[in-house]
Motif scaffolding. Structure first.
Motif, mmCIF file in Angstrom:
data_model
loop_
_atom_site.group_PDB
_atom_site.id
_atom_site.type_symbol
_atom_site.label_atom_id
_atom_site.label_comp_id
_atom_site.label_asym_id
_atom_site.label_seq_id
_atom_site.Cartn_x
_atom_site.Cartn_y
_atom_site.Cartn_z
ATOM 1 N N ASN A 208 0.797 -1.225 0.000
ATOM 2 C CA ASN A 208 0.000 0.000 0.000
ATOM 3 C C ASN A 208 0.830 1.275 0.000
ATOM 4 N N GLU A 209 2.153 1.130 -0.127
ATOM 5 C CA GLU A 209 3.039 2.296 -0.140
ATOM 6 C C GLU A 209 2.563 3.300 -1.187
ATOM 7 N N GLY A 210 2.509 4.566 -0.809
ATOM 8 C CA GLY A 210 2.059 5.584 -1.747
ATOM 9 C C GLY A 210 0.550 5.687 -1.836
ATOM 10 N N ASP A 211 -0.135 5.304 -0.758
ATOM 11 C CA ASP A 211 -1.600 5.407 -0.684
ATOM 12 C C ASP A 211 -2.322 4.578 -1.751
ATOM 13 N N ARG A 212 -1.743 3.442 -2.116
ATOM 14 C CA ARG A 212 -2.451 2.545 -3.032
ATOM 15 C C ARG A 212 -3.617 1.898 -2.302
ATOM 16 N N PRO A 213 -4.655 1.479 -3.032
ATOM 17 C CA PRO A 213 -5.799 0.806 -2.389
ATOM 18 C C PRO A 213 -5.364 -0.490 -1.709
ATOM 19 N N ASP A 214 -5.964 -0.758 -0.547
ATOM 20 C CA ASP A 214 -5.664 -1.986 0.186
ATOM 21 C C ASP A 214 -6.317 -3.158 -0.532
ATOM 22 N N ILE A 215 -5.498 -4.102 -1.001
ATOM 23 C CA ILE A 215 -6.008 -5.223 -1.782
ATOM 24 C C ILE A 215 -6.159 -6.493 -0.945
ATOM 25 N N ILE A 216 -5.737 -6.431 0.321
ATOM 26 C CA ILE A 216 -5.910 -7.585 1.207
ATOM 27 C C ILE A 216 -7.160 -7.362 2.044
ATOM 28 N N ARG A 217 -8.122 -8.244 1.863
ATOM 29 C CA ARG A 217 -9.416 -8.101 2.536
ATOM 30 C C ARG A 217 -9.408 -8.882 3.844
ATOM 31 N N THR A 218 -9.871 -8.254 4.905
ATOM 32 C CA THR A 218 -10.055 -8.918 6.192
ATOM 33 C C THR A 218 -11.502 -9.369 6.301
ATOM 34 N N VAL A 219 -11.702 -10.665 6.496
ATOM 35 C CA VAL A 219 -13.052 -11.219 6.662
ATOM 36 C C VAL A 219 -13.224 -11.547 8.138
ATOM 37 N N ARG A 220 -14.099 -10.822 8.799
ATOM 38 C CA ARG A 220 -14.268 -10.972 10.244
ATOM 39 C C ARG A 220 -14.571 -12.418 10.624
ATOM 40 N N SER A 221 -13.856 -12.902 11.614
ATOM 41 C CA SER A 221 -14.034 -14.259 12.153
ATOM 42 C C SER A 221 -13.688 -15.346 11.151
ATOM 43 N N ALA A 222 -13.061 -14.978 10.021
ATOM 44 C CA ALA A 222 -12.719 -15.986 9.023
ATOM 45 C C ALA A 222 -11.246 -15.933 8.634
ATOM 46 N N GLY A 223 -10.718 -14.733 8.330
ATOM 47 C CA GLY A 223 -9.320 -14.647 7.950
ATOM 48 C C GLY A 223 -9.055 -13.561 6.936
ATOM 49 N N TYR A 224 -8.223 -13.884 5.934
ATOM 50 C CA TYR A 224 -7.784 -12.900 4.955
ATOM 51 C C TYR A 224 -7.934 -13.439 3.541
ATOM 52 N N ALA A 225 -8.067 -12.493 2.587
ATOM 53 C CA ALA A 225 -8.124 -12.856 1.176
ATOM 54 C C ALA A 225 -7.509 -11.742 0.356
ATOM 55 N N LEU A 226 -6.904 -12.120 -0.783
ATOM 56 C CA LEU A 226 -6.448 -11.142 -1.756
ATOM 57 C C LEU A 226 -7.645 -10.802 -2.624
ATOM 58 N N ASP A 227 -8.129 -9.571 -2.507
ATOM 59 C CA ASP A 227 -9.400 -9.236 -3.147
ATOM 60 C C ASP A 227 -9.445 -7.742 -3.449
ATOM 61 N N ALA A 228 -9.552 -7.408 -4.729
ATOM 62 C CA ALA A 228 -9.601 -6.009 -5.141
ATOM 63 C C ALA A 228 -10.920 -5.334 -4.822
ATOM 64 N N GLU A 229 -11.893 -6.100 -4.314
ATOM 65 C CA GLU A 229 -13.214 -5.551 -4.041
ATOM 66 C C GLU A 229 -13.274 -4.794 -2.724
ATOM 67 N N GLY A 230 -12.273 -4.997 -1.839
ATOM 68 C CA GLY A 230 -12.265 -4.263 -0.565
ATOM 69 C C GLY A 230 -12.729 -5.098 0.605
ATOM 70 N N GLU A 231 -12.775 -4.490 1.781
ATOM 71 C CA GLU A 231 -13.112 -5.188 3.030
ATOM 72 C C GLU A 231 -14.591 -5.480 3.140
ATOM 73 N N ILE A 232 -14.934 -6.539 3.914
ATOM 74 C CA ILE A 232 -16.319 -6.790 4.319
ATOM 75 C C ILE A 232 -16.315 -6.978 5.827
#
Length: 232
Positions: A208-232
């Motif tokens: 995310n260096e340089g204010d790039r969009p965060d591409i790693i999504r945090t899924v509550r109570s589940a974990g992480y995903a590489l996802d360009a759609e954003g957090e849920i």
């Protein structure tokens, strides 16, 4: 050109015949069973390139078949697309968490399923070949250990590189901390689940260096995903 090998695990004969017709027309080599135990044997006998797996089959459930396939070295990286009539978000997360790469809710179009299979094979085959991996604006050269985002070089430590590689090999798929420990740290008993959070934060900071969009999504109570759609 070698045909892609597809294992279809579906106990609805009418649906199975329809899917076999479409996939064979698309030049797939299809093996089919409606039994979970037989599916495990077929996958062990001849490793498929992709598996279409119905959740609700008799005997061993599709969810358990998926779980067992992920535990076996020979099928751990085979893409699995799960078919189900269960469309609730919790069911989708459960299916993905168990190891499915994609999730198709019934009723569906055979053409849509064909497109999904083609998409997952495009993502996974470069990973199996050990060459180039990419997702959104991230590119990884596995051989040279180089990562770029938007054309700019991203310096990563060895652990963050392995973590990103695992995400790039399974974009969109949600991984629990335990699954990431198994995949990235190779069952190191001295590593705790919280270690995953530390390295995800480091990977996020680098990407995310340089204010790039965060591409790693945090899924509550589940974990992480590489996802360009954003957090849920």
């Amino acid at each position: 050109m070698t045909k892609a090998k597809l294992l279809l695990v579906e106990d609805d004969k009418s649906l199975a015949e329809l899917l076999i017709w479409h996939f064979e027309k698309a030049e797939f080599e299809v093996r089919r069973t409606g039994d979970g135990e037989e599916a495990l044997l077929l996958a062990e006998e001849s490793t498929p390139d992709v598996i279409i797996l119905d959740w609700m089959i008799e005997g061993v459930s599709g969810l358990e078949v998926c779980r067992r396939l992920r535990r076996k070295p020979s099928t751990a990286n085979v893409p699995i697309i799960m078919l189900t009539a269960r469309g609730e978000e919790t069911d989708r997360i459960r299916g993905l968490e168990t190891g499915a790469d994609d999730y198709v809710t019934k009723p569906f179009s055979p053409r849509e399923l064909l497109a999904r299979v083609a998409a997952v094979l495009r993502r996974v085959r470069p990973a199996l070949a050990g060459e180039q991996l990419s997702y959104a604006d991230i590119e990884m050269d596995v051989a040279s250990h180089r990562v770029r985002r938007g054309g700019e070089a991203i310096p990563l430590g060895p652990t963050e590189f392995r973590l990103l590689r695992h995400f790039l090999e399974h974009p969109g798929r949600v991984f629990s901390r335990e699954r990431l420990l198994d995949a990235v740290w190779a069952h190191d008993n001295e590593i705790e689940a919280r270690t995953v959070d530390v390295h995800v934060r480091r990977l996020r900071k680098a990407l995310n260096e340089g204010d790039r969009p965060d591409i790693i999504r945090t899924v509550r109570s589940a974990g992480y995903a590489l996802d360009a759609e954003g957090e849920i």
